[in-house]
Structures are given as C-alpha cells and as structure tokens.
Design a protein around this motif. Structure first.
Motif, mmCIF file in Angstrom:
data_model
loop_
_atom_site.group_PDB
_atom_site.id
_atom_site.type_symbol
_atom_site.label_atom_id
_atom_site.label_comp_id
_atom_site.label_asym_id
_atom_site.label_seq_id
_atom_site.Cartn_x
_atom_site.Cartn_y
_atom_site.Cartn_z
ATOM 1 N N ALA A 471 -47.037 86.793 45.977
ATOM 2 C CA ALA A 471 -47.915 86.304 44.911
ATOM 3 C C ALA A 471 -47.350 86.577 43.520
ATOM 4 O O ALA A 471 -47.795 85.949 42.549
ATOM 5 N N ALA A 472 -46.367 87.475 43.404
ATOM 6 C CA ALA A 472 -45.875 87.892 42.089
ATOM 7 C C ALA A 472 -45.383 86.733 41.213
ATOM 8 O O ALA A 472 -45.741 86.655 40.027
ATOM 9 N N PRO A 473 -44.555 85.799 41.729
ATOM 10 C CA PRO A 473 -44.105 84.701 40.857
ATOM 11 C C PRO A 473 -45.250 83.854 40.322
ATOM 12 O O PRO A 473 -45.193 83.366 39.188
ATOM 13 N N LEU A 474 -46.297 83.661 41.110
ATOM 14 C CA LEU A 474 -47.435 82.861 40.667
ATOM 15 C C LEU A 474 -48.224 83.603 39.593
ATOM 16 O O LEU A 474 -48.663 83.009 38.596
ATOM 17 N N LEU A 475 -48.436 84.903 39.799
ATOM 18 C CA LEU A 475 -49.136 85.695 38.783
ATOM 19 C C LEU A 475 -48.359 85.703 37.480
ATOM 20 O O LEU A 475 -48.933 85.608 36.385
ATOM 21 N N GLU A 476 -47.042 85.798 37.585
ATOM 22 C CA GLU A 476 -46.188 85.826 36.398
ATOM 23 C C GLU A 476 -46.227 84.502 35.657
ATOM 24 O O GLU A 476 -46.073 84.457 34.429
ATOM 25 N N ALA A 477 -46.498 83.401 36.397
ATOM 26 C CA ALA A 477 -46.573 82.074 35.790
ATOM 27 C C ALA A 477 -47.953 81.787 35.219
ATOM 28 O O ALA A 477 -48.218 80.677 34.749
#
Length: 575
Positions: A471-477
C-alpha cells in the motif's frame, strides 16, 4: 353431450356447457349470464377478508365453516348460464378451501391470500373476461402433437393435472415452475425389475412380489380401519396391510387376481407382512392405464425413482407429474453449453441427462446413480460449473472495463520512497518470497486493470507487512487504502501495527468499527471523507452507507472467506 354429475364441490362439470359448432370448433359461452355470479364473488371476497383480518386459526371446524359459507354463496348462481371457464373457477375456489385444516398455519394463510387474490382479479374482469374458442379434434388422431419445445419456466400450474391444491403442496418444497419439477432429482432408486419369491424374502428387505390374491379382509381395530390382503405364490404366503385406507382401495383387489406388491417385508413370527405397499393389479399391467394416458409402466418392472415428497402428495403421483413434464417440457429446458463443446466432451444434453436421472434405462446403472456419479450427474454438474465460470469471466471483464482507480505510477520521487523508509524501520529483513510477492503486486498496480490477488501464507509468515508495504506507493501518491477485518480484535491489531509504522512518517491511520462511540465514529468518518486519513482500518462498518472515501485506490480484505461476495463488492464500489 350429457353433463357429468357434480363432484364434491357441488358444481357441475364444465364440459356440460360446450356446444359443438358446424365448423368443428367448440365455442364456449364466455359471458357469465348468471346475474348472481359477480355478487357471489363479492361475497367470497368479503368472507376471505374477514378471515384474514381476524387471523383465525384454521382448524377443522373453522375450515368447514368457511367452506359452508362459500357453498351457500354459490347456491343462488345459475350454473346453466355460466361458461365452462366460470364453472371451473368456482370449482377451484371450493377445492382450494376444502383442506385448509390439513395445512400448517403459515401455508393455510398463504392459500387464503392466493385464493383471495384470484377471486379479486376475476371480479375486476366483470361478466365478460374475453373470448374462449378452442378447436376440438374430430378424432383422437387429429389432436395436435405435443409441443416438446415449450418453455419449462412456465408456472407449475401449467402442467396438466396440477391444480391449486397440488401447486400449493409442491411450492412447500420449492417447486414453482415445471423446470423446478424437472430438476427435483430422485433421492434414491429402487430396482423393481425383478420379482422375489415370497419364500426368499428377508426381514427388512425392500422387494417386488408377484402373487395371487387369496383373501381380502377389512375391518376396524382400535378405532382404525384396515384392509388386509392375503397374497400367495408357488413358494409361500404374504399378508399386505393398509391402515386408514382410502375408499378406492377396498375395490382394488379381486380374489384370484394377480397383483404386484412393492414394499418392505417384515417378519413377525412365521408370518411375512408388507405394510402400505405400492401395488399394481393385473389390469394395469396389461396396459389399461396406458390406454388412458396415465403413464403405465412407471411404478413396476423398472428401476423406479424415489423422491423427497411434499405433504399430501405420494410417490406415484409425483412420478406421473415428472413423466408428463419430461414429455411436454423437456426440450424447453435451456442447454447452456455450446453444442460443439458438448459434443467434444461427450456430454448428453440437459434434457437427456434429466430423463436419464428420472427414469434410468436399467438396473446396471444403479451403483452410479445411487453414488451420484452417473454420466448424467456429471453432465449437469459440468454445465453448472461452466455457467459459474462464464459468469465470473463476465464479471471480471466488466470490472476491467470500469478501469482502475489506483494510479501507482504517480508516486513521489523526492527523497527515499515510503516503502524504502518502512523497510528500513523494520527490525528484520524481508524474505525472498516477500520480495517476490511485492514485485508481482507492483506489476499489477502499474497496469491499467483492477487487481484481484490472493495472498496466502501460514500464520506469522508476514502477510500483514507485505500488505502494508504494497500500500505504500499508493499512500505516497495521495490515495487511500482500506483494510477490512472480520472482527474488531483483528481490526484493532491491524490499526496498531499500521499506526506504529506510518504515523511517524506523517500518514494518518483511521479506525472504524461498530463498537466505537458516536463522537469517535463521526470524527473518523470525516477524516476518511476528506482524505486526511490515508489508511483506513475497519470491520463491516467500512462498507456502510454513511462511509465515503476521498480517493480509495486499494482494498485489503483479511480472511476474505468470512465476507460475502456482495459485501466485498460494496467496499469496491466506494473506490
């Protein structure tokens, strides 16, 4: 044409009003000329409304009282001025009310409501419901050929021989259409193709016995009437007994007549007995029933299907209905598998499979039939699985056409990525399997089609950390991720783990459960709706109507087998 005498309803047979015309057609008098017809229907409506409004318990006394009042209302109707359709309608009303006390309370109330609805509909049509012209064949051979392509989805009442009472009885076991009846498969089978000598019968054995009637005796014992038939063959004697026999049974057996009995043998001392056995008399075996079209050969001399029965319907009656449905509607059962594929797999059509299961050709298939492994069983199962797979493919295609809410490619590039910082904060190194799974998930996220991936592993194998790192890349976006847990305990564990990892890095984590107070729940919903909370953990409260997401890009379902398909779909629809 002489009218037949009235039956137990007190209403003459409808055929008495048919008059042949010169053209060979039967023109039924449709307009109800009797001035008392509609007032009688109004009286029945008022009576049924009163019974339903008072919620009376329909016991034997109440049932007879209602039936007596209905018959009294029909006494003033001039049946000679009614059309066949009108007479048939009145007869059906009487029959539908004649056995209410035999039904459970809920079924009796349902019968009353359906009868009331039918009477109200006929009353609204007035004295002229429309023309009724049918062509009468000059001879039996001129009768129209049965239409085997009829739609099997027709109501069960469209099957000949199924009246309102029988239809209500079948409805109690889920049979509402002819297709339902065709798919009401036998629960077991009995081999009646071979007769057993009486001397060879074993206690508790189900057998077919052929013998001659030596004696018929009837009487009453302990307030119960009985009929006892003594049957013998070259090897011994058998007593067949029926308690509370129907009236026709007393005239069914003639001395010295040949009879076929089918039932379970019981040995009491030196006497062999059969209680409530099915039977075929000699005149039936010679084809009398076949001449009348009643389906001779369905109950003896073959492998006979045994069905789960509703109240008020016997094996013989249900067997005849199934046989008639196969003859009239079998070709109307939809065959969902393409013909080429079916031929390639060597599968029979659905109608052929149903016919084979209801009436097998011989006893050699009995082991497979009883085990549910007959080729006809496999054909039906294969078709059901084929339909399920096609439905899943169509649903997956529809989801892909909707596009993907996640936009993982727009991830941040200033400084170390969020996933790298999370990995660096972990007190352990990722395993090779975890790294490989993360790479596969990244491939799905970088595409333009919705991801549906099952992450499987033992307890403690690191599924939770893989989900958070995915989920980290989505949260970062700037997008949101939802985690759905089946219990509040699991949801709280997820929330604690995610909060410890993400909040130090500036990402808020919200918790939504049914056990939260109103103020906390309202605050968390606002955080989710505005996008302030990037990761949302919760139970079933997540897909409630009052929860809206700012930009939901991915949903993680823990123990997904504990959620229904529609529940998961409700959460996905919020993305």
């Amino acid at each position: 044409m002489e009218p037949r005498p009235p039956d137990e309803s007190g209403i003459p047979d409808p055929s008495a009003a048919e008059t042949p015309s010169d053209s060979g057609s039967v023109q039924s008098v449709v307009r109800e000329a009797s001035p008392d017809f509609l007032p009688a229907l109004q009286g029945v409506l008022d009576l049924l409304d009163g019974v339903l409004a008072q919620e009376l318990v329909v016991d034997r006394v109440a049932s007879r009282a209602v039936l007596a009042q209905v018959r009294a209302l029909f006494q003033d109707v001039d049946f000679d001025q009614l059309s066949p359709r009108g007479r048939t309608f009145l007869r059906r009303i009487v029959r539908s009310l004649s056995d209410l006390h035999l039904l459970p309370e809920e079924e009796a109330e349902g019968r009353l409501q359906r009868t009331r609805k039918a009477v109200a509909q006929r009353y609204r049509q007035g004295p002229d419901p429309g023309p009724d012209l049918t062509t009468a064949p000059k001879r039996r051979m001129d009768a129209p050929v049965r239409d085997r392509s009829s739609d099997a989805a027709t109501a069960i009442g469209g099957l000949r021989g199924v009246g309102p009472v029988t239809a209500d009885s079948l409805a109690t076991i889920g049979i509402h259409t002819v297709a339902d009846l065709l798919h009401h498969l036998p629960r077991t089978y009995q081999d009646r193709s071979t007769a057993t000598p009486i001397a060879d019968l074993e206690d508790g054995e189900y057998a077919v016995v052929v013998g001659t009637v030596d004696k018929v005796r009837s009487g009453r014992g302990r307030r119960v009437r009985f009929l006892e038939v003594t049957l013998s063959d070259e090897t011994g004697t058998l007593l067949a007994t029926w308690f509370r026999p129907p009236p026709y049974l007393f005239k069914a057996f003639d001395t010295h007549a040949e009879v076929v009995l089918m039932g379970r043998a019981e040995k009491k001392g030196e006497t062999l007995r059969m209680n409530h056995a099915e039977f075929e008399t000699a005149h039936r075996a010679e084809g009398r029933d076949e001449a009348k079209g009643s389906g001779d050969g369905l109950h003896s001399g073959i492998v006979v299907p045994i069905y789960s029965l509703p109240s008020g319907l016997g094996q013989r009656s249900l067997r005849k209905l199934v046989h008639q449905a196969l003859g009239d509607f079998a070709e109307g059962v939809a065959d969902r598998v393409p013909g080429g594929l079916r031929a390639q797999l060597g599968l029979p059509s659905r109608s052929e499979a149903l016919a084979a299961l209801h009436f097998p050709e011989g006893p050699e298939d009995l082991p497979l039939l009883r085990a549910g492994k007959h080729p006809a069983h496999e054909a039906l199962l294969w078709e059901d699985l084929f339909i399920l797979q096609v439905a899943l493919l169509r649903r997956r295609w529809a989801l892909r056409q909707r596009g993907c809410a996640a936009q993982a490619l727009s991830r941040a590039t200033d400084g170390p990525a969020l996933r790298d910082r999370l990995v660096a904060a972990l007190p352990f190194e990722l395993t090779g399997a975890q790294v490989r799974v993360l790479s596969e998930i990244d491939g799905d996220l970088d595409g333009h089609k919705p991801m549906q991936r099952l992450l499987q592993g033992d307890v403690g194998s690191g599924k939770t950390i893989v989900a958070l790192l995915a989920a980290a890349p989505l949260l970062e976006a700037g997008q949101q991720v939802a985690v759905l847990a089946p219990t509040e305990v699991l949801a709280f564990q997820w929330w604690e783990r995610a909060r410890d990892l993400l909040e130090p890095l500036g990402f808020a984590v919200a918790l939504l459960t049914g056990g939260q107070g109103a103020a906390a729940r309202r605050h968390n919903r606002e955080q989710v709706a505005t996008g302030a909370a990037k990761l949302v953990v919760g139970t079933h409260a997540l897909f409630q109507d009052g929860v809206s997401f700012h930009q939901l890009a991915m949903a993680v379902v823990d123990e997904q087998q504990r959620f229904g398909v529609f529940q998961r779909a409700m959460l996905l629809d919020k993305g």
